[in-house]
Motif scaffolding. Structure first.
Motif, PDB file in Angstrom:
ATOM      1  N   LYS A  88       8.921  -3.384 -29.118  1.00 44.64           N
ATOM      2  CA  LYS A  88       7.291  -3.560 -28.472  1.00 44.64           C
ATOM      3  C   LYS A  88       8.019  -4.047 -26.706  1.00 44.64           C
ATOM      4  CE  LYS A  88       5.210  -5.163 -32.857  1.00 44.64           C
ATOM      5  NZ  LYS A  88       4.487  -6.377 -33.284  1.00 44.64           N
ATOM      6  N   HIS A  89       8.496  -4.654 -26.703  1.00 45.03           N
ATOM      7  CA  HIS A  89       8.795  -4.828 -25.398  1.00 45.03           C
ATOM      8  C   HIS A  89       8.792  -4.083 -24.370  1.00 45.03           C
ATOM      9  CE1 HIS A  89       9.674  -7.757 -21.303  1.00 45.03           C
ATOM     10  NE2 HIS A  89      11.007  -6.529 -21.586  1.00 45.03           N
ATOM     11  N   GLN A  90       9.753  -2.887 -24.643  1.00 47.42           N
ATOM     12  CA  GLN A  90      10.605  -1.872 -24.046  1.00 47.42           C
ATOM     13  C   GLN A  90       8.885  -0.889 -23.784  1.00 47.42           C
ATOM     14  OE1 GLN A  90      13.239  -3.139 -22.707  1.00 47.42           O
ATOM     15  NE2 GLN A  90      13.006  -1.262 -22.879  1.00 47.42           N
ATOM     16  N   ALA A  91       8.200  -0.428 -25.076  1.00 44.23           N
ATOM     17  CA  ALA A  91       7.171  -0.235 -24.948  1.00 44.23           C
ATOM     18  C   ALA A  91       6.164  -0.133 -23.824  1.00 44.23           C
ATOM     19  CB  ALA A  91       6.691  -0.119 -26.600  1.00 44.23           C
ATOM     20  N   GLY A  92       6.068  -1.648 -23.893  1.00 44.12           N
ATOM     21  CA  GLY A  92       4.948  -2.561 -22.828  1.00 44.12           C
ATOM     22  C   GLY A  92       5.904  -1.887 -21.143  1.00 44.12           C
ATOM     23  N   GLU A 124      24.984   1.149 -36.918  1.00 43.06           N
ATOM     24  CA  GLU A 124      24.124   1.859 -37.790  1.00 43.06           C
ATOM     25  C   GLU A 124      23.427   2.446 -36.457  1.00 43.06           C
ATOM     26  OE1 GLU A 124      21.081   1.557 -41.395  1.00 43.06           O
ATOM     27  OE2 GLU A 124      21.593  -0.329 -40.309  1.00 43.06           O
ATOM     28  N   ALA A 125      22.623   3.966 -35.848  1.00 43.93           N
ATOM     29  CA  ALA A 125      22.251   4.287 -35.302  1.00 43.93           C
ATOM     30  C   ALA A 125      20.549   4.157 -35.272  1.00 43.93           C
ATOM     31  CB  ALA A 125      22.600   6.107 -35.201  1.00 43.93           C
ATOM     32  N   LEU A 126      19.956   3.810 -34.088  1.00 44.99           N
ATOM     33  CA  LEU A 126      18.243   4.250 -33.878  1.00 44.99           C
ATOM     34  C   LEU A 126      18.377   4.521 -32.860  1.00 44.99           C
ATOM     35  CD1 LEU A 126      18.653  -0.015 -34.575  1.00 44.99           C
ATOM     36  CD2 LEU A 126      17.332   1.377 -35.893  1.00 44.99           C
ATOM     37  N   PRO A 127      17.166   5.179 -32.645  1.00 43.92           N
ATOM     38  CA  PRO A 127      16.566   5.646 -31.781  1.00 43.92           C
ATOM     39  C   PRO A 127      15.396   5.248 -30.923  1.00 43.92           C
ATOM     40  CG  PRO A 127      14.566   6.274 -33.254  1.00 43.92           C
ATOM     41  CD  PRO A 127      16.652   5.336 -33.451  1.00 43.92           C
ATOM     42  N   TYR A 128      15.609   6.666 -29.347  1.00 46.51           N
ATOM     43  CA  TYR A 128      15.098   4.863 -28.133  1.00 46.51           C
ATOM     44  C   TYR A 128      14.914   6.227 -27.103  1.00 46.51           C
ATOM     45  CZ  TYR A 128      14.182   2.125 -24.537  1.00 46.51           C
ATOM     46  OH  TYR A 128      13.726   1.764 -22.753  1.00 46.51           O
ATOM     47  N   LEU A 129      13.695   7.089 -27.142  1.00 48.64           N
ATOM     48  CA  LEU A 129      13.337   7.428 -26.143  1.00 48.64           C
ATOM     49  C   LEU A 129      14.011   8.999 -26.098  1.00 48.64           C
ATOM     50  CD1 LEU A 129      12.351   5.658 -23.208  1.00 48.64           C
ATOM     51  CD2 LEU A 129      11.451   6.100 -24.467  1.00 48.64           C
ATOM     52  N   GLY A 130      14.852   9.350 -27.270  1.00 55.32           N
ATOM     53  CA  GLY A 130      15.310  10.745 -27.471  1.00 55.32           C
ATOM     54  C   GLY A 130      16.589  10.503 -27.945  1.00 55.32           C
ATOM     55  N   ARG A 131      17.459   9.084 -27.858  1.00 57.31           N
ATOM     56  CA  ARG A 131      19.009   8.733 -27.971  1.00 57.31           C
ATOM     57  C   ARG A 131      19.405   8.312 -29.085  1.00 57.31           C
ATOM     58  NH1 ARG A 131      22.062   7.367 -22.932  1.00 57.31           N
ATOM     59  NH2 ARG A 131      23.844   7.335 -24.239  1.00 57.31           N
ATOM     60  N   ASN A 132      20.373   8.686 -29.369  1.00 58.79           N
ATOM     61  CA  ASN A 132      20.521   7.955 -30.837  1.00 58.79           C
ATOM     62  C   ASN A 132      21.581   6.333 -30.078  1.00 58.79           C
ATOM     63  OD1 ASN A 132      19.257   8.067 -32.768  1.00 58.79           O
ATOM     64  ND2 ASN A 132      20.657   9.516 -33.376  1.00 58.79           N
ATOM     65  N   TYR A 133      21.255   4.847 -30.249  1.00 56.99           N
ATOM     66  CA  TYR A 133      22.152   3.984 -30.020  1.00 56.99           C
ATOM     67  C   TYR A 133      23.320   3.314 -31.117  1.00 56.99           C
ATOM     68  CZ  TYR A 133      20.295   4.948 -25.417  1.00 56.99           C
ATOM     69  OH  TYR A 133      19.553   5.277 -24.569  1.00 56.99           O
ATOM     70  N   ARG A 134      23.756   2.947 -31.012  1.00 52.91           N
ATOM     71  CA  ARG A 134      24.510   1.809 -32.276  1.00 52.91           C
ATOM     72  C   ARG A 134      24.156   0.836 -32.225  1.00 52.91           C
ATOM     73  NH1 ARG A 134      25.987   5.839 -36.238  1.00 52.91           N
ATOM     74  NH2 ARG A 134      27.023   8.082 -34.989  1.00 52.91           N
ATOM     75  N   GLU A 172      -4.923   1.613 -26.301  1.00 50.43           N
ATOM     76  CA  GLU A 172      -3.928   1.554 -26.876  1.00 50.43           C
ATOM     77  C   GLU A 172      -2.357   1.780 -27.082  1.00 50.43           C
ATOM     78  OE1 GLU A 172      -7.390  -1.993 -29.237  1.00 50.43           O
ATOM     79  OE2 GLU A 172      -6.982  -0.484 -29.527  1.00 50.43           O
ATOM     80  N   PHE A 173      -1.599   1.271 -26.679  1.00 50.32           N
ATOM     81  CA  PHE A 173      -0.361   2.298 -28.379  1.00 50.32           C
ATOM     82  C   PHE A 173       0.260   1.784 -29.211  1.00 50.32           C
ATOM     83  CE2 PHE A 173      -1.537   3.770 -23.541  1.00 50.32           C
ATOM     84  CZ  PHE A 173      -1.581   5.138 -23.391  1.00 50.32           C
ATOM     85  N   ASN A 174       0.704   3.088 -29.226  1.00 51.72           N
ATOM     86  CA  ASN A 174       1.776   2.436 -30.569  1.00 51.72           C
ATOM     87  C   ASN A 174       2.963   2.117 -30.397  1.00 51.72           C
ATOM     88  OD1 ASN A 174       3.370   1.576 -33.365  1.00 51.72           O
ATOM     89  ND2 ASN A 174       1.833   3.734 -34.547  1.00 51.72           N
ATOM     90  N   TRP A 175       3.893   1.056 -30.561  1.00 51.43           N
ATOM     91  CA  TRP A 175       5.513   1.009 -29.375  1.00 51.43           C
ATOM     92  C   TRP A 175       6.045   2.168 -30.804  1.00 51.43           C
ATOM     93  CZ3 TRP A 175       9.041  -0.243 -33.638  1.00 51.43           C
ATOM     94  CH2 TRP A 175       8.514  -0.468 -35.000  1.00 51.43           C
ATOM     95  N   ARG A 176       5.028   2.523 -31.946  1.00 52.43           N
ATOM     96  CA  ARG A 176       6.653   3.569 -31.951  1.00 52.43           C
ATOM     97  C   ARG A 176       6.978   4.789 -31.315  1.00 52.43           C
ATOM     98  NH1 ARG A 176       6.031   5.883 -37.053  1.00 52.43           N
ATOM     99  NH2 ARG A 176       4.010   4.427 -37.149  1.00 52.43           N
ATOM    100  N   ILE A 177       6.171   4.618 -30.745  1.00 47.16           N
ATOM    101  CA  ILE A 177       6.465   6.162 -29.958  1.00 47.16           C
ATOM    102  C   ILE A 177       7.657   6.165 -29.076  1.00 47.16           C
ATOM    103  CG2 ILE A 177       5.273   5.802 -28.262  1.00 47.16           C
ATOM    104  CD1 ILE A 177       5.082   8.666 -29.855  1.00 47.16           C
ATOM    105  N   LEU A 178       8.029   4.797 -28.838  1.00 49.89           N
ATOM    106  CA  LEU A 178       9.426   4.769 -28.293  1.00 49.89           C
ATOM    107  C   LEU A 178      10.959   5.079 -29.172  1.00 49.89           C
ATOM    108  CD1 LEU A 178       7.621   3.526 -26.527  1.00 49.89           C
ATOM    109  CD2 LEU A 178      10.139   1.988 -25.843  1.00 49.89           C
ATOM    110  N   LEU A 179      10.553   5.746 -30.498  1.00 44.33           N
ATOM    111  CA  LEU A 179      11.481   5.652 -31.355  1.00 44.33           C
ATOM    112  C   LEU A 179      11.367   7.482 -31.126  1.00 44.33           C
ATOM    113  CD1 LEU A 179      10.602   4.104 -34.629  1.00 44.33           C
ATOM    114  CD2 LEU A 179      12.206   3.603 -33.217  1.00 44.33           C
TER     115      LEU A 179
END
Length: 245
Positions: free
Chosen positions: A141-145, A90-100, A185-192
């Motif tokens: 969440k960790h990556q967002a931090g 399954e593909a998941l987005p992270y900072l503009g790219r999809n990762y399997r 304060e920032f929403n971790w979901r923005i990394l999607l």
């Protein structure tokens, strides 16, 4: 500039315990004298004093097991609707790219980004999809931090401000906030979202340290720092509903 201030859960490298149906993240910190069990977004964590034994942690989790299960059940019922099945490939987005996604079975191992894949290991069982999602949320969440604090360091001097602290949170309908006393304060979901959208949200909140409203003066300041902000703002309006795990 005090932007290195972390959430209490970021103070030490976490360890994990198998709660027989859920995975518990154990965070040890010198700042606490008693244990605190938390159930957030379907994930369980326990913050304990540094010297707490594993046996003591297991006793606490056993004593609170019914409460934990009840909280997990309620949170899963109201969790955002996702089209993900949380299976390998399954593909998941992270900072503009999809990762399997690559899932293996065994003793729990947290998510790692390896060779272009999001890799993790979870026990078998009917709760496996929930465990996978929880592990992914923890990773985001960790990556967002890390990523958001890097961007704050980059943009704060451009705006000419010094935030008191930077915290990663879960918001239902906003990407960030700026408190009256200068905390961001920032929403971790923005990394999607694509990387530039993260820039926009960071610059937006930093500008609120100067203008605490959305007055013309605020938008002029944001345009000075980020001339293409309107494109980013429009992208988020159109796509925010798709940014779910």
């Amino acid at each position: 500039m005090k932007i290195n201030k972390l959430n209490e859960a970021d103070l030490t490298k976490p360890e994990y315990r198998d709660g027989n149906g859920f995975i518990v993240e154990v965070i040890r910190t010198a700042r606490r004298k008693s244990a605190d069990i938390r159930v957030e977004e379907g994930a369980v964590s326990v913050v304990v004093p540094e010297a707490t034994t594993v046996e003591r942690i297991d006793q606490l989790l056993l004593a609170k097991r019914e409460w934990i299960i009840e909280k997990l059940t309620r949170q899963r019922e109201v969790a955002p609707i996702s089209n993900k099945q949380f299976v390998s490939g399954e593909a998941l987005p992270y900072l503009g790219r999809n990762y399997r996604l690559k899932v293996t079975t065994g003793v729990f191992q947290p998510v790692k980004l390896l060779q272009g894949r999001l890799v993790l290991q979870v026990p078998e069982g009917r709760q496996q999809p929930h465990m996978i999602r929880n592990a992914l949320v923890r990773w985001y969440k960790h990556q967002a931090g890390v990523k958001i604090r890097q961007k704050v360091r980059r943009y704060a001097p451009l705006v000419g401000v010094e935030p008191v602290s930077v915290t990663i949170k879960s918001f239902k309908s906003r990407w960030g906030s700026c408190t009256a006393d200068g905390k961001l304060e920032f929403n971790w979901r923005i990394l999607l979202a694509p990387n530039r959208m993260v820039d926009y949200v960071v610059a937006h909140e930093l500008c609120h340290l100067i203008h605490h409203d959305h007055s013309p003066a605020f938008w002029r300041e944001l345009a000075r720092v980020m001339p293409d902000y309107q494109e980013c703002r429009e992208w988020l309006k159109l796509n925010s509903g798709k940014l779910q795990v």
